[in-house]
Design a protein around this motif. Structure first.
Motif, PDB file in Angstrom:
ATOM      1  N   ILE A 515       3.830   0.235  73.426  1.00  0.00           N
ATOM      2  CA  ILE A 515       4.509  -1.035  73.709  1.00  0.00           C
ATOM      3  C   ILE A 515       5.519  -1.373  72.610  1.00  0.00           C
ATOM      4  O   ILE A 515       6.714  -1.558  72.887  1.00  0.00           O
ATOM      5  N   CYS A 516       5.060  -1.455  71.379  1.00  0.00           N
ATOM      6  CA  CYS A 516       5.933  -1.954  70.306  1.00  0.00           C
ATOM      7  C   CYS A 516       7.114  -1.017  70.042  1.00  0.00           C
ATOM      8  O   CYS A 516       8.275  -1.452  70.039  1.00  0.00           O
ATOM      9  N   GLU A 517       6.824   0.260  69.814  1.00  0.00           N
ATOM     10  CA  GLU A 517       7.922   1.194  69.519  1.00  0.00           C
ATOM     11  C   GLU A 517       8.870   1.361  70.702  1.00  0.00           C
ATOM     12  O   GLU A 517      10.091   1.283  70.534  1.00  0.00           O
ATOM     13  N   PRO A 518       8.387   1.582  71.931  1.00  0.00           N
ATOM     14  CA  PRO A 518       9.336   1.709  73.059  1.00  0.00           C
ATOM     15  C   PRO A 518      10.070   0.411  73.366  1.00  0.00           C
ATOM     16  O   PRO A 518      11.182   0.450  73.895  1.00  0.00           O
ATOM     17  N   TYR A 519       9.466  -0.741  73.040  1.00  0.00           N
ATOM     18  CA  TYR A 519      10.196  -1.991  73.257  1.00  0.00           C
ATOM     19  C   TYR A 519      11.374  -2.097  72.285  1.00  0.00           C
ATOM     20  O   TYR A 519      12.479  -2.509  72.673  1.00  0.00           O
ATOM     21  N   THR A 520      11.138  -1.687  71.036  1.00  0.00           N
ATOM     22  CA  THR A 520      12.225  -1.726  70.054  1.00  0.00           C
ATOM     23  C   THR A 520      13.335  -0.755  70.408  1.00  0.00           C
ATOM     24  O   THR A 520      14.525  -1.071  70.267  1.00  0.00           O
ATOM     25  N   SER A 521      12.975   0.436  70.883  1.00  0.00           N
ATOM     26  CA  SER A 521      13.975   1.450  71.242  1.00  0.00           C
ATOM     27  C   SER A 521      14.494   1.295  72.659  1.00  0.00           C
ATOM     28  O   SER A 521      15.323   2.097  73.093  1.00  0.00           O
ATOM     29  N   LYS A 522      14.032   0.308  73.408  1.00  0.00           N
ATOM     30  CA  LYS A 522      14.457   0.018  74.791  1.00  0.00           C
ATOM     31  C   LYS A 522      14.003   1.090  75.780  1.00  0.00           C
ATOM     32  O   LYS A 522      14.425   1.087  76.936  1.00  0.00           O
ATOM     33  N   GLU A 523      13.121   2.023  75.338  1.00  0.00           N
ATOM     34  CA  GLU A 523      12.591   3.013  76.282  1.00  0.00           C
ATOM     35  C   GLU A 523      11.658   2.363  77.296  1.00  0.00           C
ATOM     36  O   GLU A 523      11.547   2.831  78.435  1.00  0.00           O
ATOM     37  N   PHE A 524      11.026   1.286  76.891  1.00  0.00           N
ATOM     38  CA  PHE A 524      10.113   0.579  77.794  1.00  0.00           C
ATOM     39  C   PHE A 524      10.874   0.043  79.011  1.00  0.00           C
ATOM     40  O   PHE A 524      10.378   0.064  80.138  1.00  0.00           O
ATOM     41  N   PHE A 525      12.106  -0.450  78.773  1.00  0.00           N
ATOM     42  CA  PHE A 525      12.908  -0.978  79.878  1.00  0.00           C
ATOM     43  C   PHE A 525      13.326   0.138  80.830  1.00  0.00           C
ATOM     44  O   PHE A 525      13.444  -0.078  82.037  1.00  0.00           O
ATOM     45  N   ARG A 526      13.559   1.326  80.284  1.00  0.00           N
ATOM     46  CA  ARG A 526      13.961   2.435  81.162  1.00  0.00           C
ATOM     47  C   ARG A 526      12.847   2.786  82.135  1.00  0.00           C
ATOM     48  O   ARG A 526      13.115   3.179  83.278  1.00  0.00           O
ATOM     49  N   VAL A 527      11.612   2.644  81.689  1.00  0.00           N
ATOM     50  CA  VAL A 527      10.489   2.893  82.606  1.00  0.00           C
ATOM     51  C   VAL A 527      10.463   1.832  83.696  1.00  0.00           C
ATOM     52  O   VAL A 527      10.322   2.140  84.891  1.00  0.00           O
ATOM     53  N   LEU A 528      10.615   0.563  83.307  1.00  0.00           N
ATOM     54  CA  LEU A 528      10.602  -0.508  84.303  1.00  0.00           C
ATOM     55  C   LEU A 528      11.756  -0.396  85.287  1.00  0.00           C
ATOM     56  O   LEU A 528      11.644  -0.841  86.428  1.00  0.00           O
ATOM     57  N   ASP A 529      12.877   0.178  84.829  1.00  0.00           N
ATOM     58  CA  ASP A 529      14.058   0.292  85.683  1.00  0.00           C
ATOM     59  C   ASP A 529      14.034   1.522  86.573  1.00  0.00           C
ATOM     60  O   ASP A 529      15.015   1.791  87.281  1.00  0.00           O
ATOM     61  N   THR A 530      12.947   2.279  86.562  1.00  0.00           N
ATOM     62  CA  THR A 530      12.852   3.460  87.425  1.00  0.00           C
ATOM     63  C   THR A 530      12.862   3.031  88.888  1.00  0.00           C
ATOM     64  O   THR A 530      12.092   2.157  89.295  1.00  0.00           O
TER      65      THR A 530
END
Length: 833
Positions: A515-530
């Motif tokens: 959660i924390c690291e992918p949120y900072t790198s915006k990778e978390f949003f890329r998953v949600l935008d799939t």
């Protein structure tokens, strides 16, 4: 909890906000003078941990070593897709492969957890068997110490090793205390942080209507500027026409004016010349008469008998010979008259050429006033149209459901704030339990390490190298007892501490990495935008949720990035798909009525340029003949003396000759004649010389005026014809062009204003930065910085301290033998042993 609430805040605003259109560019046009009032928000965009951040970075480095793999985007997508299935078949190969991928990603965390579990299982068993062995006088339980040759070295090595391990354990305990304190202090800050975010959200709610009012108010500024130009149509439009005509007309009028001045100067010069010539004729006649009289007097005086006697006769003869010089210049009476030329110039001046030029100037200067008088009706019509446009724009803003949306969102914010404030005491209560438990854990470890420190202190201070194992002192024996107490407590509690470490490690490490690291790198949003991830029927979840158009690309990452850039909600969410403000603020539609009114603006201008009478005057002046006068005749006389000799010198010479004669009548009469000649010089010659000077000046003026007169007049007439042709052929196009330019200026105000409205509503109004800040506060600050970072530091410190209890108790058991008082000892017959 805070993460969920902040996410709901973002989606709530997305789902309920409607605003204006989105321009093609997010950059404001440079031509605008308008600027929305700046909105100041209280919550900071970023959070700094301060000096303690070094400890958090150590934990992050450790986690990277344990889990160095990249964020598993594909694996997480498949997990979410599997979670949507009503029934999961674990026997399917893809399910097994997915499980293996999860295990592969979690390998480092699983390995550490397995080691922790082995520690948890083995430490109580080892402690149990160790206790049983000690009770059976095994494993060092027998109070008998074997004497060894390297016993002194071993004791020192055991003591130093235990001291080093205790220091390492102490550092771990310090990290645990720091982490425990950070959780408590940061949770206490949560209320202030939440209040700050809600204050910013309310600022957003309160400022948005003010921004709309400001946008509407700027129409009055635009309209006032247009009204100012309409009221100043004489200087704006008329001045523009005048500026276009000036370069082609003013130089011609200036030349004609210069020529009119030259005609006047010519007349004055001719008049002065004519009067001077008459004066010269009269003065020359008088001079001739006076000189004749004085010559007669001198001849009579020279008939005196004395003139026949030497040496007087020589003087008289020289005087008699010089009398022939006393003559006037006869050519002065023969200079030709200029009456004919003067009459011609007077005929030219009967036409008021200067007045005609002034009339031409006046016809140009009257253009602004004539434009204003001819456009009164059109200007009034344009003002009516501008007022109606203001009403239309006001109606457009009324169609924007801003107030209703703000009311709904305000209710949502109030409910969320109430929920958070209602549950914050519970969170603070749980935090107090956590703080108390952490304090107990850290205190327990502190107690164990204190026993080790006391054992080392008492053992080192109380040790006597000359004492035998059975005769060791009380202090040394107490040190050994402290060490064994520490060992007992270690066996008793270390496995319990490891349970807490493993649980917190698994939770904290996974939250940090997933959660924390992918949120900072915006990778978390890329998953949600799939596409089709969160809803199998929607390609893009946000666009499907907001507009029921899932094929429209609207991503979480784009929305978050735009909000972080302080972009308006309208442009961020592409709300033109539901309410296209461009249709309501159609520039062409609103400016067409202005353009039609301005197209009816007609201006008729008549420019006066000299006329036929003035043209004839110029031609007559060119034909008056002053350029053909024989000026050399006049100039030649101005350089000559009015008399044949310098009368003043002649008089002085005559007087000198008279003085050389004997006293008598002859001498006196010659002196009287000399004085008479002086008088003639003063009264006759000097006025003639003055008249000749005046004649010279007049001739020079006439020369200057007449020099190239015909060419000048022809050039002026040619320029006049060109200017007249320009007016005849181009005045209409000039008026049309300036009218179009004026129309473009008026319309441009409203084009700029309406484009600014569209840009402002799209990019500035209701900027969603507070929502992005609230999400950052919930995830990055509250969850990651306030909870996960201290939690990870806690298990990192406590785990390190707990792991090092194992070597610590081994060295403590070994070292206790050298400090405790033994019941028996080795006895040797050989004293050397």
């Amino acid at each position: 909890m805070a993460l969920v609430l902040s996410s709901l805040l973002l989606l709530g605003l997305c789902g309920n906000s409607f605003s204006g259109g989105q321009p093609s560019s997010t950059d404001a046009p440079k031509a605008w003078n308008y600027e929305l009032p700046a909105t100041n928000y209280e919550t900071q965009d970023s959070h700094t941990a301060g000096p303690i951040g070094i400890l958090f970075e150590l934990v992050h480095i450790f986690l990277y070593v344990v889990q160095p793999r990249d964020f598993p985007e594909d694996t997480l997508r498949k997990v979410i897709q599997k979670a949507r299935e009503s029934k999961i078949d674990y026997d399917k190969p893809e399910t097994l492969i997915l499980g293996l991928k999860i295990i592969y990603y979690e390998a480092g965390i699983i390995l550490c957890s397995v080691l922790g579990l082995l520690f948890i299982i083995l430490m109580p068993l080892v402690g149990y068997f160790f206790c049983m062995c000690r009770c059976c006088n095994k494993c060092g339980g027998e109070m008998h110490q074997r004497q060894k040759e390297n016993g002194l070295f071993l004791r020192k090595c055991f003591a130093i090793s235990l001291l080093v391990i205790c220091i390492i354990i102490s550092i771990g305990i310090f990290c645990g205390f720091v982490a425990n304190h950070q959780v408590r202090t940061r949770i206490k800050r949560s209320r202030k942080l939440a209040d700050s975010n809600f204050k910013d959200l309310r600022t957003l709610l309160n400022e948005t209507p003010e921004q709309i009012k400001y946008i509407l108010a700027q129409y009055n500024t635009t309209k006032d500027k247009a009204f100012s130009d309409l009221n100043s149509i004489n200087s704006v439009l008329g001045g523009g026409i005048l500026d276009r005509l000036r370069p082609n007309i003013i130089p011609v009028l200036d030349e004609i004016k210069s020529m009119a001045t030259a005609i006047k100067e010519t007349k004055e010069a001719l008049e002065n010349m004519n009067s001077t010539l008459k004066s010269l004729h009269q003065q020359s006649t008088q001079l001739s008469s006076s000189l004749t009289s004085v010559k007669t007097s001198l001849r009579a005086s020279l008939n005196d008998p004395l003139c026949s006697v030497r040496p007087s006769s020589e003087t008289c003869n020289s005087i008699r010979l010089s009398l022939s010089q006393l003559n006037s210049n006869p050519e002065l009476r023969q200079l030709p008259s200029v009456d004919a030329e003067l009459d011609k110039v007077n005929d030219v001046l009967r036409t008021d050429l200067d007045g005609l030029v002034q009339q031409g100037y006046q016809s140009l200067n009257d253009i602004p006033d004539r434009v204003q008088s001819q456009t009164k009706t059109v200007v009034a019509g344009i003002k009516r149209v501008l007022n109606s446009i203001g009403s239309d724009i006001d109606n457009v803003t009324q169609h924007l459901p801003i107030q209703d949306i703000l009311s709904e969102f305000s209710v949502y914010v109030n409910n969320t704030e109430s929920y958070i404030h209602r549950n914050l005491p519970t969170l603070e209560e749980y935090d107090s339990y956590w703080w108390l438990g952490g304090l107990v854990i850290c205190s327990l470890l502190t107690l164990i390490v204190i026993f080790y420190y006391l054992g080392l202190l008492c053992g080192v201070c109380g040790y006597d190298r000359h004492a035998t194992p059975t005769t060791r002192g009380c202090v040394s024996n107490t040190g050994g007892v402290f060490l064994m107490v520490g060992v007992g407590l270690s066996f008793l509690f270390c496995w319990i501490l490891m349970i807490i470490v493993v649980l917190t490690f698994v939770f904290g490490a996974n939250v940090e990495k997933l959660i924390c690291e992918p949120y900072t790198s915006k990778e978390f949003f890329r998953v949600l935008d799939t596409p089709y991830l969160l809803n199998e029927d929607w390609e893009y979840y946000l666009s499907g949720k907001l507009f029921n158009k899932s094929e429209m690309k609207l991503t979480f990452q784009q929305v978050y990035s735009d909000c972080k850039k302080n972009r308006g909600t309208y442009g961020t969410l592409h709300l033109e798909n539901s309410f296209d403000i461009s249709d309501y603020l159609n520039i062409n539609e609103h400016t067409a009525s202005i353009s039609s009114e301005l197209e009816s603006l007609k201006v008729n201008l008549n420019i006066f340029l000299l006329g036929a009478a003035g043209r004839k005057s110029l031609q007559d002046f060119a034909a008056c003949g002053i350029d053909r006068m024989n000026y050399d005749t006049y100039l030649a006389q101005t350089g000559k003396s009015p008399a044949g000799v310098n009368l003043l010198s002649f008089a002085y010479d005559l007087e000198a000759k008279a003085n050389s004669l004997p006293p008598g009548n002859l001498r006196n009469s010659l002196k009287r004649d000399a004085q008479t000649i002086k008088t003639i010089h003063q009264q006759r010659v000097l006025p003639i010389e003055q008249s000749l000077s005046t004649l010279y000046q007049s001739v020079k003026i006439l020369q200057r005026t007449g020099n190239g007169l015909l060419e000048r007049v022809n050039r002026i007439l040619a320029s006049l014809d060109f200017a007249q042709n320009f007016i005849t052929n181009n005045i209409s196009s000039v008026i049309i062009e300036e009218t179009k330019k004026y129309r473009k200026t008026i319309i441009g105000y409203f084009e700029h204003y309406m484009q600014w409205i569209e840009f402002s509503i799209s990019e500035k109004v209701a900027s969603c930065k507070p929502v992005a800040t609230a999400l950052d506060t919930a995830v990055d600050v509250f969850l990651c910085s306030y909870i996960i970072d201290p939690l990870n530091l806690f298990w990192f410190g406590i785990g390190k301290a707990t792991v090092f209890l194992l070597p610590a108790l081994i060295f403590a058991v070994k070292l206790a033998k050298y400090y405790r008082r033994m019941d028996s000892e080795d006895v040797y017959d050989d004293p050397s042993h």
